[in-house]
Design a protein around this motif. Sequence first.
Motif, PDB file in Angstrom:
ATOM      1  N   ALA A  52     -28.231  33.195  46.160  1.00 53.52           N
ATOM      2  CA  ALA A  52     -28.785  32.591  47.372  1.00 53.52           C
ATOM      3  C   ALA A  52     -27.947  31.422  47.854  1.00 53.52           C
ATOM      4  O   ALA A  52     -27.631  31.314  49.047  1.00 53.52           O
ATOM      5  N   ILE A  53     -27.571  30.528  46.945  1.00 54.92           N
ATOM      6  CA  ILE A  53     -26.783  29.366  47.367  1.00 54.92           C
ATOM      7  C   ILE A  53     -25.374  29.794  47.750  1.00 54.92           C
ATOM      8  O   ILE A  53     -24.795  29.272  48.721  1.00 54.92           O
ATOM      9  N   LEU A  54     -24.820  30.750  47.042  1.00 55.85           N
ATOM     10  CA  LEU A  54     -23.479  31.231  47.359  1.00 55.85           C
ATOM     11  C   LEU A  54     -23.441  31.833  48.769  1.00 55.85           C
ATOM     12  O   LEU A  54     -22.552  31.514  49.573  1.00 55.85           O
ATOM     13  N   LEU A  55     -24.420  32.674  49.089  1.00 55.50           N
ATOM     14  CA  LEU A  55     -24.458  33.298  50.416  1.00 55.50           C
ATOM     15  C   LEU A  55     -24.731  32.279  51.509  1.00 55.50           C
ATOM     16  O   LEU A  55     -24.193  32.376  52.621  1.00 55.50           O
ATOM     17  N   ALA A  56     -25.566  31.281  51.204  1.00 55.45           N
ATOM     18  CA  ALA A  56     -25.877  30.255  52.201  1.00 55.45           C
ATOM     19  C   ALA A  56     -24.639  29.445  52.550  1.00 55.45           C
ATOM     20  O   ALA A  56     -24.411  29.107  53.715  1.00 55.45           O
ATOM     21  N   GLY A  69     -20.506  20.398  60.717  1.00 54.75           N
ATOM     22  CA  GLY A  69     -20.722  20.710  59.304  1.00 54.75           C
ATOM     23  C   GLY A  69     -22.200  20.698  58.943  1.00 54.75           C
ATOM     24  O   GLY A  69     -23.046  20.235  59.715  1.00 54.75           O
ATOM     25  N   ALA A  70     -22.503  21.201  57.760  1.00 52.69           N
ATOM     26  CA  ALA A  70     -23.903  21.355  57.358  1.00 52.69           C
ATOM     27  C   ALA A  70     -24.111  20.928  55.918  1.00 52.69           C
ATOM     28  O   ALA A  70     -23.218  21.067  55.063  1.00 52.69           O
ATOM     29  N   LEU A  71     -25.300  20.414  55.654  1.00 51.03           N
ATOM     30  CA  LEU A  71     -25.768  20.132  54.302  1.00 51.03           C
ATOM     31  C   LEU A  71     -26.649  21.295  53.867  1.00 51.03           C
ATOM     32  O   LEU A  71     -27.607  21.653  54.569  1.00 51.03           O
ATOM     33  N   VAL A  72     -26.316  21.913  52.742  1.00 47.24           N
ATOM     34  CA  VAL A  72     -27.061  23.060  52.217  1.00 47.24           C
ATOM     35  C   VAL A  72     -27.720  22.633  50.913  1.00 47.24           C
ATOM     36  O   VAL A  72     -27.037  22.272  49.953  1.00 47.24           O
ATOM     37  N   ILE A  73     -29.037  22.667  50.886  1.00 47.53           N
ATOM     38  CA  ILE A  73     -29.803  22.221  49.721  1.00 47.53           C
ATOM     39  C   ILE A  73     -30.612  23.390  49.172  1.00 47.53           C
ATOM     40  O   ILE A  73     -31.380  24.022  49.913  1.00 47.53           O
ATOM     41  N   SER A  78     -32.163  25.719  59.300  1.00 49.76           N
ATOM     42  CA  SER A  78     -32.541  26.962  58.633  1.00 49.76           C
ATOM     43  C   SER A  78     -33.378  26.643  57.413  1.00 49.76           C
ATOM     44  O   SER A  78     -33.114  25.659  56.712  1.00 49.76           O
ATOM     45  N   LEU A  79     -34.374  27.469  57.150  1.00 53.75           N
ATOM     46  CA  LEU A  79     -35.209  27.353  55.952  1.00 53.75           C
ATOM     47  C   LEU A  79     -35.398  28.748  55.386  1.00 53.75           C
ATOM     48  O   LEU A  79     -35.815  29.668  56.094  1.00 53.75           O
ATOM     49  N   GLN A  80     -35.073  28.921  54.114  1.00 52.20           N
ATOM     50  CA  GLN A  80     -35.234  30.198  53.433  1.00 52.20           C
ATOM     51  C   GLN A  80     -36.037  29.998  52.151  1.00 52.20           C
ATOM     52  O   GLN A  80     -36.065  28.895  51.588  1.00 52.20           O
ATOM     53  N   SER A  91     -37.117  29.645  44.965  1.00 51.44           N
ATOM     54  CA  SER A  91     -36.545  28.372  45.383  1.00 51.44           C
ATOM     55  C   SER A  91     -36.841  28.128  46.858  1.00 51.44           C
ATOM     56  O   SER A  91     -37.382  29.000  47.566  1.00 51.44           O
ATOM     57  N   LEU A  92     -36.473  26.951  47.310  1.00 51.65           N
ATOM     58  CA  LEU A  92     -36.506  26.580  48.719  1.00 51.65           C
ATOM     59  C   LEU A  92     -35.075  26.251  49.107  1.00 51.65           C
ATOM     60  O   LEU A  92     -34.402  25.483  48.420  1.00 51.65           O
ATOM     61  N   LEU A  93     -34.597  26.823  50.213  1.00 48.49           N
ATOM     62  CA  LEU A  93     -33.222  26.625  50.633  1.00 48.49           C
ATOM     63  C   LEU A  93     -33.220  26.070  52.055  1.00 48.49           C
ATOM     64  O   LEU A  93     -33.721  26.712  52.984  1.00 48.49           O
ATOM     65  N   LEU A  94     -32.665  24.865  52.199  1.00 45.73           N
ATOM     66  CA  LEU A  94     -32.662  24.156  53.474  1.00 45.73           C
ATOM     67  C   LEU A  94     -31.221  23.971  53.952  1.00 45.73           C
ATOM     68  O   LEU A  94     -30.341  23.614  53.168  1.00 45.73           O
ATOM     69  N   VAL A  95     -31.004  24.201  55.235  1.00 44.80           N
ATOM     70  CA  VAL A  95     -29.714  23.918  55.851  1.00 44.80           C
ATOM     71  C   VAL A  95     -29.955  22.936  56.980  1.00 44.80           C
ATOM     72  O   VAL A  95     -30.816  23.153  57.832  1.00 44.80           O
ATOM     73  N   ALA A  96     -29.201  21.831  56.970  1.00 47.26           N
ATOM     74  CA  ALA A  96     -29.385  20.782  57.967  1.00 47.26           C
ATOM     75  C   ALA A  96     -28.052  20.313  58.495  1.00 47.26           C
ATOM     76  O   ALA A  96     -27.029  20.386  57.821  1.00 47.26           O
TER      77      ALA A  96
END
Length: 224
Positions: free
Chosen positions: A38-42, A141-145, A200-202, A214-219
């Motif tokens: 999930a994090i790799l694809l994000a 750019g983006a922060l991916v959490i 984005s929220l996944q 998990s919770l995956l946030l992109v900001a």
Amino acid sequence: MPTPEASLLHSWQHNAQAWIEAVRSGAIESRRQVTDQAILLAVLGRQPEHVLDLGCGEGWLLRALAERGLEVTGVDGDAGLVQAAQAAGSPHVFQATYEQLAQRQVDVGHAYDVVCANFALLHQNIIPLLDAMRALLAPGGALVIQTLHPWTMANGDYQDGWREETFAGFAGQWAPMPWYFRTLSSWLNALDMAGLRLVSLQEPQHPQSPVPQSLLLVAQSQTV
């Protein structure tokens, strides 16, 4: 009495070798089946060239991204994990505490297309750190959490506060790790207060599991 943040860092110092073995052997089922991918694809979905991995640990994500041609930099607070990442083939890894990063005392580069934090934001006051990471982003750019899913981890107590991970069921000798639970609204408020906006929220989930892993946030910066 040490603060929870100090105990958190100490637990990682104690658990570093056991963590390296668990990650590299694929012993953590949720990571193996869902969250690593999930994090790799994000991150790859942002089509970045230059990535900073905040709390990179032993460096598995750095290696996975470098294998795909990306320029990667890592930072972690534990010397043992930094050394393990470097020894495994990731030369650009810095040792720095989150406090040092939040206060911008350490130069870890700039103009990153992505700054990612994979299960790495476990302390209470993350807003200064998020703000510092926002300042390292290139335009657009983006922060991916990726983090523990609040609903899955609430256990009937859905309010912000310190919890404890005992690593029950993990092989080896582990020190308990304090970590800070935050609700979904708390996550979103923290992003907003750090000058970030959610794009984005996944909720990564195994097809055979009834709950998200998990919770995956992109900001991105609010000024973008």
